[in-house]
Enzyme design. Sequence first.
Site, PDB file in Angstrom:
ATOM      1  CG  ASN A 168      35.045  39.573  42.257  1.00 25.40           C
ATOM      2  OD1 ASN A 168      33.874  39.817  42.404  1.00 25.40           O
ATOM      3  ND2 ASN A 168      35.890  39.449  43.176  1.00 25.40           N
ATOM      4  CD  GLU A 193      48.731  28.186  39.135  1.00 30.37           C
ATOM      5  OE1 GLU A 193      49.743  28.131  40.115  1.00 30.37           O
ATOM      6  OE2 GLU A 193      49.057  27.277  38.218  1.00 30.37           O
ATOM      7  CG  ASP A 225      45.540  40.951  40.730  1.00 29.70           C
ATOM      8  OD1 ASP A 225      44.802  39.748  40.662  1.00 29.70           O
ATOM      9  OD2 ASP A 225      46.552  40.968  41.175  1.00 29.70           O
ATOM     10  CG  PHE A 262      33.277  42.590  45.794  1.00 31.65           C
ATOM     11  CD1 PHE A 262      32.889  44.021  45.375  1.00 31.65           C
ATOM     12  CD2 PHE A 262      34.630  42.235  45.720  1.00 31.65           C
ATOM     13  CE1 PHE A 262      33.992  44.347  44.405  1.00 31.65           C
ATOM     14  CE2 PHE A 262      35.436  42.985  45.012  1.00 31.65           C
ATOM     15  CZ  PHE A 262      35.256  43.977  44.098  1.00 31.65           C
TER      16      PHE A 262
HETATM   17  P1  ITT Z   1      39.279  37.740  39.217  1.00 32.84           P
HETATM   18  O1  ITT Z   1      40.729  37.229  39.449  1.00 32.84           O
HETATM   19  O2  ITT Z   1      38.880  36.543  38.496  1.00 32.84           O
HETATM   20  O3  ITT Z   1      39.170  38.980  38.772  1.00 32.84           O
HETATM   21  P2  ITT Z   1      39.340  37.525  42.229  1.00 32.84           P
HETATM   22  O4  ITT Z   1      38.468  37.686  43.181  1.00 32.84           O
HETATM   23  O5  ITT Z   1      40.281  36.225  42.375  1.00 32.84           O
HETATM   24  O6  ITT Z   1      38.674  37.559  40.913  1.00 32.84           O
HETATM   25  P3  ITT Z   1      41.759  38.990  42.645  1.00 32.84           P
HETATM   26  O7  ITT Z   1      42.739  37.916  42.450  1.00 32.84           O
HETATM   27  O8  ITT Z   1      42.143  40.490  41.925  1.00 32.84           O
HETATM   28  O9  ITT Z   1      40.388  38.733  41.955  1.00 32.84           O
HETATM   29  O10 ITT Z   1      41.402  39.282  44.223  1.00 32.84           O
HETATM   30  C1  ITT Z   1      40.924  40.616  44.765  1.00 32.84           C
HETATM   31  C2  ITT Z   1      40.416  40.231  46.129  1.00 32.84           C
HETATM   32  O11 ITT Z   1      40.541  41.654  46.618  1.00 32.84           O
HETATM   33  C3  ITT Z   1      38.937  40.121  45.630  1.00 32.84           C
HETATM   34  O12 ITT Z   1      38.483  38.716  45.794  1.00 32.84           O
HETATM   35  C4  ITT Z   1      38.566  40.833  46.867  1.00 32.84           C
HETATM   36  O13 ITT Z   1      38.208  40.091  48.120  1.00 32.84           O
HETATM   37  C5  ITT Z   1      39.375  42.105  47.291  1.00 32.84           C
HETATM   38  N1  ITT Z   1      38.879  43.156  46.675  1.00 32.84           N
HETATM   39  C6  ITT Z   1      39.233  43.920  45.598  1.00 32.84           C
HETATM   40  N2  ITT Z   1      38.832  44.914  45.395  1.00 32.84           N
HETATM   41  C7  ITT Z   1      37.829  45.237  46.331  1.00 32.84           C
HETATM   42  C8  ITT Z   1      36.953  45.926  46.749  1.00 32.84           C
HETATM   43  O14 ITT Z   1      36.573  46.954  45.993  1.00 32.84           O
HETATM   44  N3  ITT Z   1      36.180  45.818  47.812  1.00 32.84           N
HETATM   45  C9  ITT Z   1      36.403  44.942  48.617  1.00 32.84           C
HETATM   46  N4  ITT Z   1      37.370  43.812  48.427  1.00 32.84           N
HETATM   47  C10 ITT Z   1      38.005  44.012  47.402  1.00 32.84           C
END
Ligand code: ITT
Length: 207
Positions: free
Chosen positions: A23, A53, A82, A165
């Site tokens: 991300n 996964e 996460d 984001f």
């Molecule tokens: P990785 O697993 O590769 O790290 P991911 O986006 O799939 O990337 P997650 O499974 O942890 O990560 O999903 C967390 C989601 O929660 C992320 O995609 C964001 O949409 C949201 N999120 C987490 N932290 C955030 C933040 O600081 N601001 C806004 N949204 C956030």
Amino acid sequence: MAVNHAESPPRLEPGPLLAATHNQGKVEELKALFEPHGFRVVSAIELGLDEPEETEATFAGNALLKARAAMRASGLPALSDDSGLAVTALGGEPGIYSARWAGEPRDFYRAMERVEDALQASGSADRSAKFVCALAVAWPDGLEAVFEGEVHGTLVWPPRGSQGFGYDPVFVADGETITFGEMAPDRKHAMSHRAAAVKKLRAALLA
Ligand code: ITT
């Protein structure tokens, strides 16, 4: 909360640090939070590592799984994140499914809309929510550590701002009037769930 799977986890030595995330929003925030402390953040995206996964039922479990996978693929100590949005009136949803609520390919306007629709359907006037972040470190010798941070706030609709984001444009932290999407990155980094987890990690693992 710090769940240390090691009796005494090793220190993280300033230098290259592998961020086990795909991300880009998280990569930018982890850079801003770690680089002032002497780390050079290299991401799983840059190294072309596979995305594991997420099969665990908790933020900490999924963070450990991602750190472990990146550490095994690279041979380097790996840091993962996460995180997600837990909405009170939705019993903590989307929680660990926050990224998955955006569908494939990911569309966070759609995810925010889905949260808003679920809130309206719940009939609840409670718009409180929190962001949660679990940061895990996995070392090549098998030691692991996890640190969790949270920030509490309220959901607004429609979304506001283009900073940050994910769900940032609908989240107003307690005591604030603007969303994380409207906030300068430095200000978000002073109060975010990620910053709270980094603070605990630094206290435990950095000299
Ligand atoms: P990785 O697993 O590769 O790290 P991911 O986006 O799939 O990337 P997650 O499974 O942890 O990560 O999903 C967390 C989601 O929660 C992320 O995609 C964001 O949409 C949201 N999120 C987490 N932290 C955030 C933040 O600081 N601001 C806004 N949204 C956030």
